[in-house]
Enzyme design. Structure first.
Site, PDB file in Angstrom:
ATOM      1  N   ASP A  88      -5.706  -0.393   5.768  1.00 31.96           N
ATOM      2  CA  ASP A  88      -6.575  -0.802   6.868  1.00 31.96           C
ATOM      3  C   ASP A  88      -7.814   0.096   6.979  1.00 31.96           C
ATOM      4  OD1 ASP A  88      -4.427  -2.468   7.225  1.00 31.96           O
ATOM      5  OD2 ASP A  88      -3.651  -1.424   8.994  1.00 31.96           O
ATOM      6  N   GLY A 129      -4.100  -5.998  19.291  1.00 33.85           N
ATOM      7  CA  GLY A 129      -2.710  -6.464  19.284  1.00 33.85           C
ATOM      8  C   GLY A 129      -2.498  -7.723  18.469  1.00 33.85           C
ATOM      9  N   GLY A 176      -2.904  -7.695  15.025  1.00 35.67           N
ATOM     10  CA  GLY A 176      -2.679  -7.320  13.631  1.00 35.67           C
ATOM     11  C   GLY A 176      -3.951  -7.392  12.799  1.00 35.67           C
ATOM     12  N   LEU A 177      -5.105  -7.247  13.450  1.00 36.20           N
ATOM     13  CA  LEU A 177      -6.381  -7.295  12.717  1.00 36.20           C
ATOM     14  C   LEU A 177      -6.995  -5.901  12.600  1.00 36.20           C
ATOM     15  CD1 LEU A 177      -7.809 -10.591  14.287  1.00 36.20           C
ATOM     16  CD2 LEU A 177      -6.733 -10.309  12.046  1.00 36.20           C
ATOM     17  N   ASP A 180       0.826  -1.230   0.000  1.00 39.03           N
ATOM     18  CA  ASP A 180       0.000   0.000   0.000  1.00 39.03           C
ATOM     19  C   ASP A 180       0.851   1.267   0.000  1.00 39.03           C
ATOM     20  OD1 ASP A 180       0.670  -0.280   2.743  1.00 39.03           O
ATOM     21  OD2 ASP A 180      -1.382   0.070   3.467  1.00 39.03           O
TER      22      ASP A 180
HETATM   23  C1  GLA Z   1      -0.071  -2.575   8.441  1.00 40.48           C
HETATM   24  C2  GLA Z   1      -0.318  -1.175   7.917  1.00 40.48           C
HETATM   25  C3  GLA Z   1      -0.906  -1.222   6.497  1.00 40.48           C
HETATM   26  C4  GLA Z   1      -0.056  -2.107   5.585  1.00 40.48           C
HETATM   27  C5  GLA Z   1       0.230  -3.448   6.249  1.00 40.48           C
HETATM   28  C6  GLA Z   1       1.194  -4.291   5.445  1.00 40.48           C
HETATM   29  O1  GLA Z   1      -1.291  -3.259   8.603  1.00 40.48           O
HETATM   30  O2  GLA Z   1      -1.224  -0.496   8.756  1.00 40.48           O
HETATM   31  O3  GLA Z   1      -1.003   0.074   5.979  1.00 40.48           O
HETATM   32  O4  GLA Z   1       1.134  -1.456   5.212  1.00 40.48           O
HETATM   33  O5  GLA Z   1       0.765  -3.301   7.547  1.00 40.48           O
HETATM   34  O6  GLA Z   1       0.618  -4.668   4.240  1.00 40.48           O
END
Ligand code: GLA
Length: 355
Positions: A154, A104, A106-107, A19
């Site tokens: 995200d 925490g 990564g969601l 991104d």
């Molecule tokens: C995190 C960041 C996103 C993206 C991902 C990796 O979730 O918030 O913007 O860069 O890592 O794809």
């Protein structure tokens, strides 16, 4: 006036660390949501209460510069700051927050919080902000106020997703396409503690930007593999190779989905993981073990999802194999003496909306 708005967390099907390189991503919204109930107050003051901290409330006036260390309330402050900074008349409000998005893991619990607060404030203030402009405001809160240099994936997933679809986002033009997605995705939360996330993430981003400068292109989106070979430093070359190959994998995934060949995206997911492990170097043993165990147990494909350094793996599985793949991953974690993972099946869900 009282409004209730909610916004979801996300997983990313494919397109990792693309991104902020102006590339492509294909996330979908999770069925977990953060919900904000807001009541307008008479003064330009915001009071935040939440289910996380019962009995506590935080009040603030017009937010000024970024805080030194970020707490979850700073994500709320950041959204108020970003709206005010863009010239919108943000109404003062009492905001109450509840959430079932795992924190925490990564969601994107922070994007869910930002986007739920943003949606509630827009409604409370009757602000005229097209939905397509909203992810950038939430991202700005996180970049410029909270100080996390994330890309736009995200917040876009949290705001723009549709149930039953993955969201193809071109992070340069911000064009989107809703891609029907009907397959079983098993999410494996490794519960691996995020290690050094912020510093490493910023470093990856800086390396990618330096690679683009060296190649005289606006972003790595514009490079191909022959360009990558021209990069002087071997580490930079590997990082750039991940981005270039990952962008191609997103487009290939979308083409396969359009052709109805859902299970054929499995190998692309697994290649994505290998690339994130060897070239981008953002995996940890728990992520690699979860991917290996899921594949061994018959998953069509598996990969880490999100920023890496902990967090979750997603596996594409046949519905009848969910229990077996789950048990296999759990056994592999037990053998490695890792904290037991938490596994659940996630269907693509709706983006932010008023309740
Ligand atoms: C995190 C960041 C996103 C993206 C991902 C990796 O979730 O918030 O913007 O860069 O890592 O794809």
């Amino acid at each position: 006036m009282r409004v209730t708005a909610s916004a979801p967390g996300r997983v990313n099907l494919i397109g990792e660390h693309t991104d902020y390189n102006a590339g492509f991503v294909l996330p979908f919204a999770l069925p977990f949501r953060t919900t904000v109930t807001g009541v307008r107050s008479r003064r330009q003051q915001w009071t935040v209460t939440s289910a996380w901290a019962p009995g506590q409330s935080t009040s603030f006036g017009r937010p000024e510069a970024a805080p030194g260390t970020a707490t979850w309330v700073d994500y709320v402050r950041g959204v108020v700051w970003a709206l005010l900074d863009e010239g919108y008349e943000v109404p003062g409000a009492d905001l109450h927050i509840t959430s079932d998005v795992p924190v925490g893991s990564g969601l994107s619990s922070s994007a869910a919080l930002e986007c739920a607060v943003l949606t509630a404030l827009i409604e409370l203030g009757d602000l005229d902000i097209p939905v397509t402009d909203r992810p950038a405001i939430a991202q700005r809160a996180e970049n410029a106020f909270v100080g996390v240099p994330c890309g736009i994936m995200d917040q876009s997933a949290s705001i723009l997703s549709e149930a039953g679809h993955a969201l193809l986002l071109d992070c340069r033009t911000l064009e989107t396409e809703h891609i029907p997605f009907d397959a079983t995705i098993l999410v494996i939360d490794t519960r691996a503690p995020h290690r050094l996330v912020d510093g490493e993430y910023a470093q990856r981003r800086a390396t990618c930007e330096a690679a683009a400068r060296e190649l005289l292109v606006p972003a790595l989106r514009d490079a191909d593999l022959s360009d990558v070979d021209r990069l002087a430093d071997p580490v930079t070359r590997r990082r750039a190779r991940h981005v270039v190959t990952e962008n191609a994998r997103v487009l290939e995934t979308v083409a396969l989905l359009a052709a109805g060949k859902v299970t054929d995206i499995g190998p692309l997911m697994t290649e994505s993981h290998t690339s994130l492990k060897n070239d981008f170097e953002v995996t940890v043993p728990e992520l690699d073990i979860a991917v290996a165990a899921a594949l061994e147990a018959g998953a069509h494909g598996a990969r880490m999802t999100g920023g890496g350094f902990g967090g979750c793996v997603i596996a594409l599985v046949e519905p009848r194999d969910v229990a077996f793949v789950t048990e296999s991953v759990e056994s592999a974690f037990a053998r490695g003496r890792f904290t037991p993972p938490s596994c659940f099946v996630a269907a693509p869900s709706a983006g932010a909306h008023l309740e």
